[in-house]
Write an enzyme that holds these catalytic residues in place. Sequence first.
Site, mmCIF file in Angstrom:
data_model
loop_
_atom_site.group_PDB
_atom_site.id
_atom_site.type_symbol
_atom_site.label_atom_id
_atom_site.label_comp_id
_atom_site.label_asym_id
_atom_site.label_seq_id
_atom_site.Cartn_x
_atom_site.Cartn_y
_atom_site.Cartn_z
ATOM 1 C CG ASP A 13 -1.662 1.248 1.488
ATOM 2 O OD1 ASP A 13 -1.614 2.147 0.636
ATOM 3 O OD2 ASP A 13 -2.322 1.334 2.552
ATOM 4 C CE LYS A 75 -1.562 6.898 -3.761
ATOM 5 N NZ LYS A 75 -1.924 5.908 -2.718
ATOM 6 C CD GLU A 152 -4.711 3.303 -2.356
ATOM 7 O OE1 GLU A 152 -5.437 4.230 -1.944
ATOM 8 O OE2 GLU A 152 -3.550 3.488 -2.769
ATOM 9 C CG ASP A 183 -9.107 4.471 1.503
ATOM 10 O OD1 ASP A 183 -8.615 5.157 2.425
ATOM 11 O OD2 ASP A 183 -8.413 3.765 0.754
HETATM 12 P P1 ADP Z 1 -2.546 7.376 3.062
HETATM 13 O O1 ADP Z 1 -2.857 5.969 2.703
HETATM 14 O O2 ADP Z 1 -3.212 8.383 2.201
HETATM 15 O O3 ADP Z 1 -1.116 7.647 3.228
HETATM 16 P P2 ADP Z 1 -3.450 6.702 5.729
HETATM 17 O O4 ADP Z 1 -4.599 5.824 5.501
HETATM 18 O O5 ADP Z 1 -2.205 6.081 6.215
HETATM 19 O O6 ADP Z 1 -3.177 7.614 4.483
HETATM 20 O O7 ADP Z 1 -3.905 7.842 6.734
HETATM 21 C C1 ADP Z 1 -3.049 8.831 7.118
HETATM 22 C C2 ADP Z 1 -3.840 9.998 7.592
HETATM 23 O O8 ADP Z 1 -4.602 9.588 8.721
HETATM 24 C C3 ADP Z 1 -2.973 11.151 8.049
HETATM 25 O O9 ADP Z 1 -3.499 12.357 7.533
HETATM 26 C C4 ADP Z 1 -3.095 11.113 9.540
HETATM 27 O O10 ADP Z 1 -2.973 12.400 10.120
HETATM 28 C C5 ADP Z 1 -4.481 10.573 9.730
HETATM 29 N N1 ADP Z 1 -4.671 9.951 11.041
HETATM 30 C C6 ADP Z 1 -4.036 8.878 11.532
HETATM 31 N N2 ADP Z 1 -4.449 8.623 12.785
HETATM 32 C C7 ADP Z 1 -5.374 9.567 13.091
HETATM 33 C C8 ADP Z 1 -6.174 9.851 14.226
HETATM 34 N N3 ADP Z 1 -6.083 9.132 15.337
HETATM 35 N N4 ADP Z 1 -7.025 10.898 14.157
HETATM 36 C C9 ADP Z 1 -7.114 11.653 13.048
HETATM 37 N N5 ADP Z 1 -6.384 11.440 11.957
HETATM 38 C C10 ADP Z 1 -5.520 10.405 11.973
HETATM 39 MG MG MG Z 2 -4.267 4.695 1.988
#
Ligand code: ADP
Ligand code: MG
Length: 548
Positions: A13, A75, A152, A183
């Site tokens: 991912d 990305k 995804e 998502d």
């Molecule tokens: P991506 O796949 O787009 O990289 P993720 O699914 O890993 O993203 O999510 C990352 C996002 O989730 C970040 O913007 C992060 O700040 C947010 N995030 C992670 N944990 C929390 C939380 N406990 N509360 C609010 N936002 C969160």
């Molecule tokens: Mg993601």
Amino acid sequence: MSQARAVPAVGIDLGTTFSVVAYLDDLGRPTTLNNAEGDKITPSVVFFEGTDVVVGKEAAKAIVTDAESIAECTKRDLGHRMFHKSLGGRQYPPEALEAFILNKLREDAKRTIGEFSKVVVTVPAYFDEVRRKATQDAGYMAGFEVMDIINEPTAAAVAFGFQQGFLKQGQDAGEKKRVLVYDLGGGTFDVTVMEIGGRDFVALATDGDVQLGGRDFDERLVDFVAEEFIRKHGIDPREEPNSHGRLWRDCEDAKRTLSARTKVNIACDYKGEAVRIEVTREQFHEMTQDLLDRTAFTTRQTLQAAGLNWEQVDRVLMVGGSTRMPGVYEMLKNLSGKEPDCSISPDEAVAQGAALHAGILLDRYAGKSPNFRIRNVNSHSLGVVATDAKTKRPRNAILIPRNTPLPVAAKRVFKTQKAGQRSILVQIVEGESASPDDCSQIGKCSVRDLPPDLPAQTPIEVCFRYHDNGRLAIQVTVEGANAELHHEVSRENSLTQDQLDSWRSYISGMPPASIRDSADFDFGPDPSLTTQPAQTRVWNPTPEGDLS
Ligand code: ADP
Ligand code: MG
């Protein structure tokens, strides 16, 4: 499911803000791998320090000291020729930066599962063709053989299906389940409606926004604090990159705190001045309400495109780190009238679903029959630019409308404009607008050396074959030209094979490999294709040179 594999089934991912790697263990169970720092998730951040390239957590830390040498949210720039800022005095194509991240993931995973090269990489369902190709290229540059790319939300649904026992040998889940996957990650938003029936995973509709995610929620807090700072001290802490980076880090942290608590204090100091602000969860909701509203709007539209209402949806699955914000849960609950399902890990489900898909592909290569099937739809309409016979203006003539089940082949007949026309230019565009200018340009396909004596209005058949991973192959046939036509697709912002090879050797130390973009030119028979009825509306294709 299966015994120990000679080649591990690995799914990646590659997220905007965090990346995750999973593989299938000896019992066929998807398992998330730890990186070298011992974490399951790796920040998708690259830091250039002299000749050193640092990726992940350590790179993310440098945002407060060396913000200008850091690449974040790469990305979001995929599909552009170059990343939006130069790093250490050098410009990088965004896919090369993605490759640095993938290379670290490969090196780290190797420590647990040994050498491997075959992987499945995930992309947002809403990614267009150009971004999909860039993702495949990033994998190549990182030394991988990308067996497939998978959407995804589809991957998340597969992981959900596995967890629910749908994929168990001998078990037929019986009735179909409809699942809406919401998502919300760090940089992108995706929503997909899937039907899971037995071992068939069928996407019914998909939509999203590649410029909406947790980062935008962070930014609201950053701006809120910065404006307060300006009001108090007359200077803007965002004007200096490291202080901006520090503020951003603290606001992201505060946002996470607001998912667990009802208020948080954010402190900001800059040039000897300071502010300390309390932000309540309610205030945060207010300042980000429009962002959530946008996701609600898209979710409603996608459900409609799938031809369903909320009563017909069995589960609302939440994926992506940003679904931890209580506001998301509330919004989805109000919208759907049901409790959203939090049973899959919002961080790991996508990588794990990709690993399950990798397992299927490896089984298929080994001659075994697959355990489950995935059917996708395309997220954007695909067409060519043609001159409207009536208005004489260029138009997007759509061959494959969005949300068409994949794979699909579609043909459309056009006509030449002039007698004796020696070349035609087929410009491939993706998007819903009738005006080509508002669509994304995928590439051009030139057909040269047409026979010299073709009459005007000679039929030209353009055939698109859209693979189930959202990659495209094109064929142009000219009636009366029985010689084999030479045509090639030249892409707008794509790297050449030589460039890809030299990045691959620079980033991963791997020699060039021969598995290259099969989607562009491979036009062999594919028995799994359904052909759409040819559309017979007549458009005049643009003779080369007539349009800029
Ligand atoms: P991506 O796949 O787009 O990289 P993720 O699914 O890993 O993203 O999510 C990352 C996002 O989730 C970040 O913007 C992060 O700040 C947010 N995030 C992670 N944990 C929390 C939380 N406990 N509360 C609010 N936002 C969160
Ligand atoms: Mg993601």
